[in-house]
Design a protein around this motif. Structure first.
Motif, PDB file in Angstrom:
ATOM      1  N   LYS A  17     -57.925  23.543  10.969  1.00  0.00           N
ATOM      2  CA  LYS A  17     -58.288  24.030  10.607  1.00  0.00           C
ATOM      3  C   LYS A  17     -58.896  24.643   9.671  1.00  0.00           C
ATOM      4  CE  LYS A  17     -58.746  26.933  15.056  1.00  0.00           C
ATOM      5  NZ  LYS A  17     -59.155  27.885  15.247  1.00  0.00           N
ATOM      6  N   ILE A  18     -59.741  24.482   8.780  1.00  0.00           N
ATOM      7  CA  ILE A  18     -59.283  25.224   7.604  1.00  0.00           C
ATOM      8  C   ILE A  18     -60.047  26.876   6.622  1.00  0.00           C
ATOM      9  CG2 ILE A  18     -60.626  24.636   4.615  1.00  0.00           C
ATOM     10  CD1 ILE A  18     -60.731  21.576   5.950  1.00  0.00           C
ATOM     11  N   LEU A  54     -71.800  25.858   0.538  1.00  0.00           N
ATOM     12  CA  LEU A  54     -70.730  25.422   1.259  1.00  0.00           C
ATOM     13  C   LEU A  54     -70.673  25.188   2.859  1.00  0.00           C
ATOM     14  CD1 LEU A  54     -67.538  24.379  -0.341  1.00  0.00           C
ATOM     15  CD2 LEU A  54     -67.206  26.500   0.081  1.00  0.00           C
ATOM     16  N   ARG A  55     -70.167  26.133   3.855  1.00  0.00           N
ATOM     17  CA  ARG A  55     -70.356  26.244   5.033  1.00  0.00           C
ATOM     18  C   ARG A  55     -70.571  25.190   5.574  1.00  0.00           C
ATOM     19  NH1 ARG A  55     -71.153  31.402   6.479  1.00  0.00           N
ATOM     20  NH2 ARG A  55     -69.246  32.097   6.571  1.00  0.00           N
ATOM     21  N   MET A  56     -72.495  24.894   5.093  1.00  0.00           N
ATOM     22  CA  MET A  56     -73.434  24.647   6.256  1.00  0.00           C
ATOM     23  C   MET A  56     -72.628  23.071   5.432  1.00  0.00           C
ATOM     24  SD  MET A  56     -77.224  26.502   4.969  1.00  0.00           S
ATOM     25  CE  MET A  56     -77.816  24.778   5.268  1.00  0.00           C
ATOM     26  N   ALA A  57     -71.802  22.721   3.846  1.00  0.00           N
ATOM     27  CA  ALA A  57     -72.153  21.376   3.963  1.00  0.00           C
ATOM     28  C   ALA A  57     -70.818  20.631   3.957  1.00  0.00           C
ATOM     29  CB  ALA A  57     -71.631  21.277   2.203  1.00  0.00           C
ATOM     30  N   LEU A  58     -69.864  21.455   4.698  1.00  0.00           N
ATOM     31  CA  LEU A  58     -69.127  21.771   5.468  1.00  0.00           C
ATOM     32  C   LEU A  58     -69.030  21.280   6.871  1.00  0.00           C
ATOM     33  CD1 LEU A  58     -66.140  24.008   3.832  1.00  0.00           C
ATOM     34  CD2 LEU A  58     -66.048  21.367   3.851  1.00  0.00           C
ATOM     35  N   GLU A  59     -69.555  22.042   7.339  1.00  0.00           N
ATOM     36  CA  GLU A  59     -70.034  22.215   8.776  1.00  0.00           C
ATOM     37  C   GLU A  59     -71.279  20.720   8.417  1.00  0.00           C
ATOM     38  OE1 GLU A  59     -71.001  26.721   9.761  1.00  0.00           O
ATOM     39  OE2 GLU A  59     -72.568  25.746  10.457  1.00  0.00           O
ATOM     40  N   ALA A  60     -72.348  20.135   8.188  1.00  0.00           N
ATOM     41  CA  ALA A  60     -72.368  18.834   8.345  1.00  0.00           C
ATOM     42  C   ALA A  60     -71.431  17.755   8.144  1.00  0.00           C
ATOM     43  CB  ALA A  60     -73.384  18.909   7.321  1.00  0.00           C
ATOM     44  N   LYS A  61     -70.587  17.978   7.601  1.00  0.00           N
ATOM     45  CA  LYS A  61     -69.346  16.666   7.719  1.00  0.00           C
ATOM     46  C   LYS A  61     -68.409  17.105   8.714  1.00  0.00           C
ATOM     47  CE  LYS A  61     -68.838  16.309   2.812  1.00  0.00           C
ATOM     48  NZ  LYS A  61     -68.761  14.897   2.592  1.00  0.00           N
ATOM     49  N   VAL A 100     -66.043  19.299   9.502  1.00  0.00           N
ATOM     50  CA  VAL A 100     -65.038  20.372   9.256  1.00  0.00           C
ATOM     51  C   VAL A 100     -65.057  21.542   9.814  1.00  0.00           C
ATOM     52  CG1 VAL A 100     -63.837  20.689   7.068  1.00  0.00           C
ATOM     53  CG2 VAL A 100     -64.980  18.925   6.712  1.00  0.00           C
ATOM     54  N   ASN A 101     -64.388  22.060  11.222  1.00  0.00           N
ATOM     55  CA  ASN A 101     -64.532  23.402  11.075  1.00  0.00           C
ATOM     56  C   ASN A 101     -63.694  24.239  10.452  1.00  0.00           C
ATOM     57  OD1 ASN A 101     -63.828  25.855  12.522  1.00  0.00           O
ATOM     58  ND2 ASN A 101     -61.739  24.383  14.132  1.00  0.00           N
ATOM     59  N   VAL A 102     -64.216  25.262   9.535  1.00  0.00           N
ATOM     60  CA  VAL A 102     -63.996  26.011   8.766  1.00  0.00           C
ATOM     61  C   VAL A 102     -64.584  27.614   8.849  1.00  0.00           C
ATOM     62  CG1 VAL A 102     -66.755  24.859   7.249  1.00  0.00           C
ATOM     63  CG2 VAL A 102     -63.901  25.458   6.257  1.00  0.00           C
ATOM     64  N   SER A 103     -63.601  28.356   7.921  1.00  0.00           N
ATOM     65  CA  SER A 103     -63.935  29.994   8.680  1.00  0.00           C
ATOM     66  C   SER A 103     -64.331  30.330   5.923  1.00  0.00           C
ATOM     67  CB  SER A 103     -63.140  30.482   8.306  1.00  0.00           C
ATOM     68  OG  SER A 103     -62.748  30.124   9.590  1.00  0.00           O
ATOM     69  N   VAL A 104     -65.385  30.243   5.851  1.00  0.00           N
ATOM     70  CA  VAL A 104     -65.394  30.968   4.090  1.00  0.00           C
ATOM     71  C   VAL A 104     -65.740  32.697   4.381  1.00  0.00           C
ATOM     72  CG1 VAL A 104     -66.677  29.896   2.581  1.00  0.00           C
ATOM     73  CG2 VAL A 104     -66.897  28.600   4.359  1.00  0.00           C
ATOM     74  N   TYR A 105     -64.799  32.707   2.597  1.00  0.00           N
ATOM     75  CA  TYR A 105     -64.889  33.743   2.712  1.00  0.00           C
ATOM     76  C   TYR A 105     -65.198  34.350   1.284  1.00  0.00           C
ATOM     77  CZ  TYR A 105     -62.289  33.868   7.556  1.00  0.00           C
ATOM     78  OH  TYR A 105     -61.496  33.913   8.932  1.00  0.00           O
ATOM     79  N   VAL A 106     -65.891  35.266   1.380  1.00  0.00           N
ATOM     80  CA  VAL A 106     -66.155  35.894  -0.104  1.00  0.00           C
ATOM     81  C   VAL A 106     -65.302  37.324  -0.715  1.00  0.00           C
ATOM     82  CG1 VAL A 106     -67.409  37.041  -1.974  1.00  0.00           C
ATOM     83  CG2 VAL A 106     -68.005  35.042  -0.530  1.00  0.00           C
ATOM     84  N   GLY A 107     -64.397  37.295  -1.603  1.00  0.00           N
ATOM     85  CA  GLY A 107     -63.618  38.204  -1.911  1.00  0.00           C
ATOM     86  C   GLY A 107     -63.555  38.324  -3.356  1.00  0.00           C
TER      87      GLY A 107
END
Ligand SMILES: C=CC1=C(C)c2cc3[nH]c(cc4nc(cc5[nH]c(cc1n2)c(C)c5CCC(=O)O)C(CCC(=O)O)=C4C)c(C)c3C=C
Ligand SMILES: [Fe+2]
Length: 234
Positions: free
Chosen positions: A4-5, A84-91, A93-100
């Protein structure tokens, strides 16, 4: 093994609406990295930030009104997050993206709390422990294996030295505290993580990334601004 990323996008932030302008400016000017009064006048830091923000707010509001009533920074960063989430999902890649953000919502500290929830995914045993392996990040060589609890991980992050939980003594111990032969997890000169902690082979990449991000956050906002309660959960 599922890797997981978690990605935390950091930005400075800006006022969302016109009524946010003055408090936003206060957050900006109270930051010691923007204005730092001499030690003797330390107590004036907050009143000065308040004064400047109140005086400047009307002019800034005019400017923000002219560009639609608020800062575009949040929208732009949210768009980057989605892309970024969509690009990673297309690959796949199980990913959670956050903004801070540093000066406006969502504040980085709040986001770290969200990340805590994700880190609750670590399978602590009934004594609150997990097996931790310190590995050289480049070669994968195992440097040390031991137990950690949440406090040991928090100390590892804040001290940047691999810290474990000693079961016989029921205390935290930092590898090298007697021999001086520490396992430094972060190489400041090269500005990179040199050792990663892993937990029974899962969450490897994820935790590594979080460590990198937390270290970056600490670099940026100073460790004093990160609440220990946040870090302890990691
Ligand atoms: C003397 C005034 C200012 C200093 C010094 C300053 C330094 C500084 N600012 C940022 C980041 C941001 N500033 C933003 C807005 C903003 N900054 C100032 C003044 C100073 N900044 C004002 C008055 C304003 C409000 C807008 C305006 O009236 O022009 C923002 C928000 C941008 C947005 O999209 O809304 C950021 C971000 C840094 C990093 C910095 C010094 C290093
Ligand atoms: Fe600014």
């Amino acid at each position: 093994m599922e890797e997981k990323i978690g990605v935390l996008l950091l930005n400075l932030g800006g006022p969302k609406t016109l009524k946010d302008v003055q408090p936003f400016l206060y957050n900006l000017f109270v930051d010691l990295d923007i204005i730092r009064l001499p030690r003797l006048f330390k107590l004036l830091q907050r009143p000065l930030a308040k004064l400047i923000s109140v005086l400047r707010a009307p002019k800034s509001e005019e400017g923000y009104a002219a560009i639609g009533g608020g800062s575009p920074l949040r929208k732009i960063t949210d768009e980057q997050e989605n892309a970024l989430r969509m690009a990673l999902e297309a690959k796949n890649v199980n990913v959670s993206v956050y903004v801070g953000m540093r000066y406006w919502y969502p504040f980085t500290e709040e986001v770290i709390e969200q990340v805590d929830t994700l880190l609750d995914g670590i399978k602590w045993d009934d004594k609150g422990l997990a097996v931790a392996i310190a590995q050289n990040v480049d070669t994968g060589a195992i440097l040390m294996q031991g137990f950690v609890n949440r406090g040991a991980l928090a100390t590892t992050i804040t001290s940047r030295k691999a810290t474990f939980f000693s079961r016989p003594r029921a205390t935290l111990w930092t590898k090298g505290e007697t021999s001086n032969n520490f396992i430094n997890i972060y190489d400041k000169r090269r500005n990179k993580l040199c050792v990663q902690f892993s937990w029974r082979g899962f969450l490897l990449g994820h935790v590594r990334l979080l460590l990198v991000k937390l270290l970056e956050i600490q670099e940026q906002i100073g460790s004093s601004n990160i609440k220990m309660s946040n870090l302890v959960l990691i």
